[in-house]
Design a protein around this motif. Structure first.
Motif, short mmCIF file in Angstrom:
data_model
loop_
_atom_site.label_atom_id
_atom_site.label_comp_id
_atom_site.label_asym_id
_atom_site.label_seq_id
_atom_site.Cartn_x
_atom_site.Cartn_y
_atom_site.Cartn_z
N ALA A 50 -0.75 0.86 -1.32
CA ALA A 50 0.11 0.39 -0.24
C ALA A 50 0.48 -1.08 -0.42
O ALA A 50 1.63 -1.48 -0.20
CB ALA A 50 -0.58 0.61 1.11
N THR A 51 -0.50 -1.89 -0.83
CA THR A 51 -0.23 -3.32 -1.02
C THR A 51 0.79 -3.55 -2.12
O THR A 51 1.74 -4.33 -1.96
CB THR A 51 -1.53 -4.06 -1.35
OG1 THR A 51 -2.44 -3.91 -0.25
CG2 THR A 51 -1.28 -5.53 -1.60
N GLY A 52 0.62 -2.86 -3.25
CA GLY A 52 1.55 -3.04 -4.36
C GLY A 52 2.93 -2.48 -4.06
O GLY A 52 3.95 -3.15 -4.25
N TRP A 53 2.96 -1.24 -3.60
CA TRP A 53 4.24 -0.60 -3.25
C TRP A 53 5.01 -1.45 -2.25
O TRP A 53 6.19 -1.76 -2.43
CB TRP A 53 3.95 0.79 -2.69
CG TRP A 53 5.14 1.58 -2.30
CD1 TRP A 53 5.87 1.48 -1.16
CD2 TRP A 53 5.74 2.64 -3.06
NE1 TRP A 53 6.88 2.40 -1.14
CE2 TRP A 53 6.83 3.12 -2.28
CE3 TRP A 53 5.47 3.22 -4.28
CZ2 TRP A 53 7.64 4.18 -2.72
CZ3 TRP A 53 6.27 4.27 -4.71
CH2 TRP A 53 7.34 4.74 -3.95
N GLY A 54 4.33 -1.83 -1.18
CA GLY A 54 5.00 -2.59 -0.13
C GLY A 54 5.42 -3.98 -0.57
O GLY A 54 6.37 -4.55 -0.02
N SER A 55 4.74 -4.56 -1.56
CA SER A 55 5.09 -5.92 -1.99
C SER A 55 6.50 -5.99 -2.54
O SER A 55 7.19 -7.00 -2.38
CB SER A 55 4.09 -6.42 -3.03
OG SER A 55 4.22 -5.72 -4.26
N THR A 56 6.96 -4.91 -3.19
CA THR A 56 8.32 -4.90 -3.70
C THR A 56 9.30 -4.32 -2.68
O THR A 56 10.36 -4.90 -2.41
CB THR A 56 8.40 -4.08 -5.01
OG1 THR A 56 7.67 -2.85 -4.86
CG2 THR A 56 7.86 -4.85 -6.17
N VAL A 57 8.91 -3.20 -2.05
CA VAL A 57 9.83 -2.52 -1.13
C VAL A 57 10.03 -3.32 0.15
O VAL A 57 11.15 -3.49 0.63
CB VAL A 57 9.30 -1.11 -0.83
CG1 VAL A 57 10.17 -0.43 0.23
CG2 VAL A 57 9.26 -0.27 -2.10
N ASN A 58 8.93 -3.84 0.71
CA ASN A 58 9.01 -4.59 1.97
C ASN A 58 9.05 -6.10 1.75
O ASN A 58 9.90 -6.80 2.31
CB ASN A 58 7.81 -4.25 2.87
CG ASN A 58 7.72 -2.79 3.22
OD1 ASN A 58 8.73 -2.12 3.38
ND2 ASN A 58 6.51 -2.28 3.32
#
Length: 372
Positions: free
Chosen positions: A173-181
């Motif tokens: 979640a941290t990695g995915w969200g760092s780019t998407v969000n």
């Protein structure tokens, strides 16, 4: 009443994880007991050992967990015995000003978590002699049983493997969200991901999912660069300096549209290097933690005249109760790779070996499998 758990405890900065039998209190009002089946071996827990994250010690380690609810306290409404859950290393009370605005990642009940005690100021773990012991993020997934608030457990589908589900509790979640969000990656972007370990590899997946034309992975470890190319990166380099000729060649010399910094421990110079690598109105999202000294040597003139953005990102700016199930749905539909992240599975007694492998660059992600 109480039960017994077996878990890994860190007693002092610079020490080793010590596996011991622990006393676990019964769940109180609004709390649940989780039979923990698997735990991710996240770099954040290693920061307890190195002192990069200041916490009160001793602590039972672990915050990326998945398991089964096996007891509930009075007033629990979100979960029931038998539910499969993933832990949320940040609570989501649902009622504070931040949760009400859809920003569960900065929920007010996260205050004071460095002690590892519950909101009432008491511990749920204790030594056999009765000494209270805190838990990492009020969880302690390095133990095979834990008690936590229902606000830190998210129900998941029962057909998802526990060793996969635990990864979504933090690193994915941290990695995915760092780019998407955090970085706001959009279709056709050129995105720089600096550090492609357990968090950064998921920043790569997120950027790919968001439609970036060029996902440029940067890591000094060849094994991690190779895995990044398998999981969505279009190019991989050992350093930002090595990556920049390519980045400039596809951006008319302007620089990357966005960059995320996801190395294990960051310093101000690396943040400055990423800041210099993005274009006008570009965004740098910093996920990594580090010490304050000597600061971040960026030019205020460059910040203002080029209208660049520098921001911190916590838990990928995700909302646990929404995004943990959503990411697992992506996994089930084949749009998010999770099985491929797991390099090796470890028994609890191998926890120190697991972190030695992490430091040696041998693991993309290690997972601890509990015995019961």
């Amino acid at each position: 009443m109480s039960t017994t758990a077996r878990g890994a405890v860190i007693h002092e900065v610079g020490g080793k994880w010590e596996v011991d039998d622990l006393v676990l209190a019964e769940p109180g009002p609004g709390e649940v007991r989780i039979k923990v089946m698997a735990s991710g071996l996240c770099h954040s827990d290693d920061h307890l050992v190195t002192g990069d994250i200041p916490n009160m010690l001793p602590l039972v380690g672990g915050h990326e967990g998945a398991g089964v609810i096996d007891a509930v306290g009075p007033g629990v409404t979100r979960l029931a015995v038998g539910d499969h859950v993933a832990t949320a290393y940040l609570p989501a009370c649902g009622t504070c000003a931040w949760c009400a605005q859809g920003m569960q990642y900065i929920c007010d009940t996260g205050a004071g978590m460095e002690a590892g005690f519950m909101l009432d100021g008491t511990a749920r773990f204790a030594t056999q002699s009765g000494r209270p012991i805190g838990a990492m993020q009020r969880l302690g997934t390095f133990a095979n049983y834990l008690v936590t608030s229902q606000a830190q457990a998210v129900k998941i589908d029962a057909d998802i493997p526990f060793d996969v589900a635990c990864l979504v509790s933090c690193g994915v979640a941290t990695g995915w969200g760092s780019t998407v969000n955090g970085a706001g990656v959009r279709p056709r972007d050129t995105t720089l991901v600096v550090g492609v370990g357990g968090v950064g590899i998921n920043a790569v997946q997120g950027a790919h999912h968001a439609g970036a034309a060029h996902v440029v992975a940067v890591d000094p470890v060849a094994f991690k660069r190779e895995r990044a190319l398998e999981l969505g990166a279009t190019h991989a380099y050992a350093s930002i300096d090595e990556a920049m000729p390519f980045v400039r060649s596809v951006t008319n010399g302007q620089g990357a549209d966005n960059a995320v910094v996801t190395v294990g421990v960051v310093d101000g110079q690396l943040i400055a290097d990423a800041f210099g690598a993005v274009r006008k109105e570009g965004t740098v999202a910093v996920v990594s933690i580090g010490q304050n000294a000597p600061g971040i040597p960026i030019s205020p003139l460059e910040l203002v005249v080029y209208a660049k953005h520098l921001r911190g990102v916590l838990f990928g700016n995700c909302n646990p109760t929404r995004d943990i199930p959503a990411l697992l749905d992506y996994y089930k539909s084949g749009r998010l790779k999770l099985d491929e992240l797991i390099t090796r599975r470890y028994a609890l007694d191998q926890v120190n070996d697991a972190y030695a492998d992490l430091h040696a660059g041998l693991n993309l992600r290690g997972v601890l499998i509990h015995e019961h």
